[in-house]
Structures are given as C-alpha cells and as structure tokens.
Design a protein around this motif. Structure first.
Motif, PDB file in Angstrom:
ATOM      1  N   VAL A   1       1.086  -0.995   0.232  1.00 19.92           N
ATOM      2  CA  VAL A   1      -0.133   0.092  -0.324  1.00 19.92           C
ATOM      3  C   VAL A   1       0.829   1.225  -0.006  1.00 19.92           C
ATOM      4  CG1 VAL A   1       0.050   0.439   2.753  1.00 19.92           C
ATOM      5  CG2 VAL A   1      -2.163   0.715   0.825  1.00 19.92           C
ATOM      6  N   CYS A   2       1.839   1.380  -0.069  1.00 14.81           N
ATOM      7  CA  CYS A   2       2.891   2.892   0.808  1.00 14.81           C
ATOM      8  C   CYS A   2       3.410   3.034  -0.843  1.00 14.81           C
ATOM      9  CB  CYS A   2       3.581   2.002   1.694  1.00 14.81           C
ATOM     10  SG  CYS A   2       5.251   0.680   0.478  1.00 14.81           S
ATOM     11  N   TRP A   3       3.015   1.698  -1.992  1.00 16.22           N
ATOM     12  CA  TRP A   3       3.495   2.292  -3.540  1.00 16.22           C
ATOM     13  C   TRP A   3       2.722   3.067  -3.922  1.00 16.22           C
ATOM     14  CZ3 TRP A   3       6.610   0.896  -7.128  1.00 16.22           C
ATOM     15  CH2 TRP A   3       8.571  -0.397  -6.817  1.00 16.22           C
ATOM     16  N   VAL A   4       1.550   3.547  -3.160  1.00 17.46           N
ATOM     17  CA  VAL A   4       0.843   4.560  -4.061  1.00 17.46           C
ATOM     18  C   VAL A   4       1.172   5.590  -3.455  1.00 17.46           C
ATOM     19  CG1 VAL A   4      -2.551   5.332  -3.426  1.00 17.46           C
ATOM     20  CG2 VAL A   4      -1.800   3.340  -3.182  1.00 17.46           C
ATOM     21  N   ASP A   5       1.019   6.746  -4.196  1.00 17.48           N
ATOM     22  CA  ASP A   5       1.486   8.414  -3.920  1.00 17.48           C
ATOM     23  C   ASP A   5       0.875   8.839  -2.932  1.00 17.48           C
ATOM     24  OD1 ASP A   5       2.675  10.468  -4.662  1.00 17.48           O
ATOM     25  OD2 ASP A   5       1.498  11.284  -5.617  1.00 17.48           O
TER      26      ASP A   5
ATOM     27  N   GLN B   1      -5.850  13.152  -1.105  1.00 15.68           N
ATOM     28  CA  GLN B   1      -5.876  14.016  -2.434  1.00 15.68           C
ATOM     29  C   GLN B   1      -5.337  13.687  -2.805  1.00 15.68           C
ATOM     30  OE1 GLN B   1      -6.150  18.163  -2.018  1.00 15.68           O
ATOM     31  NE2 GLN B   1      -7.617  18.923  -1.289  1.00 15.68           N
ATOM     32  N   GLN B   2      -4.085  13.263  -2.676  1.00 13.74           N
ATOM     33  CA  GLN B   2      -2.991  12.458  -3.165  1.00 13.74           C
ATOM     34  C   GLN B   2      -2.982  11.145  -3.607  1.00 13.74           C
ATOM     35  OE1 GLN B   2       0.594  13.749  -0.758  1.00 13.74           O
ATOM     36  NE2 GLN B   2       1.308  14.569  -2.890  1.00 13.74           N
ATOM     37  N   SER B   3      -3.373   9.913  -2.893  1.00 12.96           N
ATOM     38  CA  SER B   3      -3.765   9.117  -2.965  1.00 12.96           C
ATOM     39  C   SER B   3      -4.803   8.464  -3.926  1.00 12.96           C
ATOM     40  CB  SER B   3      -3.734   8.495  -1.832  1.00 12.96           C
ATOM     41  OG  SER B   3      -5.064   8.509  -0.857  1.00 12.96           O
TER      42      SER B   3
END
Length: 97
Positions: free
Chosen positions: A28-32, A83-85
C-alpha cells in the motif's frame, strides 16, 4: 494546485513508478500520498496491498470526495494525503481499467 505542488505535469517519481505498470502485489505504501504513518494505520485495518486500497476506491464508485473522507475519518490521513492518494488511484484507473 494539489497540496501546494505544481500541476500534475510535474509528476513525482513515486507516482510515475506506480502508474507505470499494473498494481500486482505492490504494498500500500507504493500509492502516492501514503505516508509511513498512514500505511501503518491502513495495514492495521487489513489494507496492506495497493490493490486492496484500490478496491475500496472502486467500491466507492471512484468518488474521490467520499474516498478522501473515508481515508481522513477512518484511517487518519491528512487532507493532502487523501487528495494525493485518491488522485493517484484515479489516474491508475484511467490507465489500466
């Protein structure tokens, strides 16, 4: 602007890497937009893979506002992280779905 950054033509290396290929088994940490702290909160809720977070986004019918509220209220995200994710997942959907 998005969270005080320039328009998306200056895509972060992290976002480019995420959008460059299918999700597969990415954590999950790969998601911006997912910080270490937010990733820890998500993992504690059983959301350890990017595809599980994407599934939540899809269950909400790709409604960014609803997804952002969920991330903030239920997972402890900041407004900027939310917002970013959500934007990252929306872009991924546009590329791969």
């Amino acid at each position: 602007t998005l969270c005080g950054t320039k328009e998306m033509d200056h895509t972060s290396p992290r976002r480019r890497a995420f959008l460059s290929k299918p999700i597969g088994e990415k954590d999950v940490c790969w998601v911006d937009g997912i910080s270490h702290e937010l990733a820890t909160n998500l993992v504690a809720k059983g959301i350890n893979k990017a595809y599980i977070l994407l599934g939540q986004f899809l269950l909400m019918h790709k409604n960014e506002a609803e997804f952002q509220r969920w991330l903030i209220c239920c997972c402890g995200a900041t407004e900027c992280e939310a917002q970013q994710s959500s934007n990252c997942l929306k872009e991924w959907c546009a590329c791969f779905l």
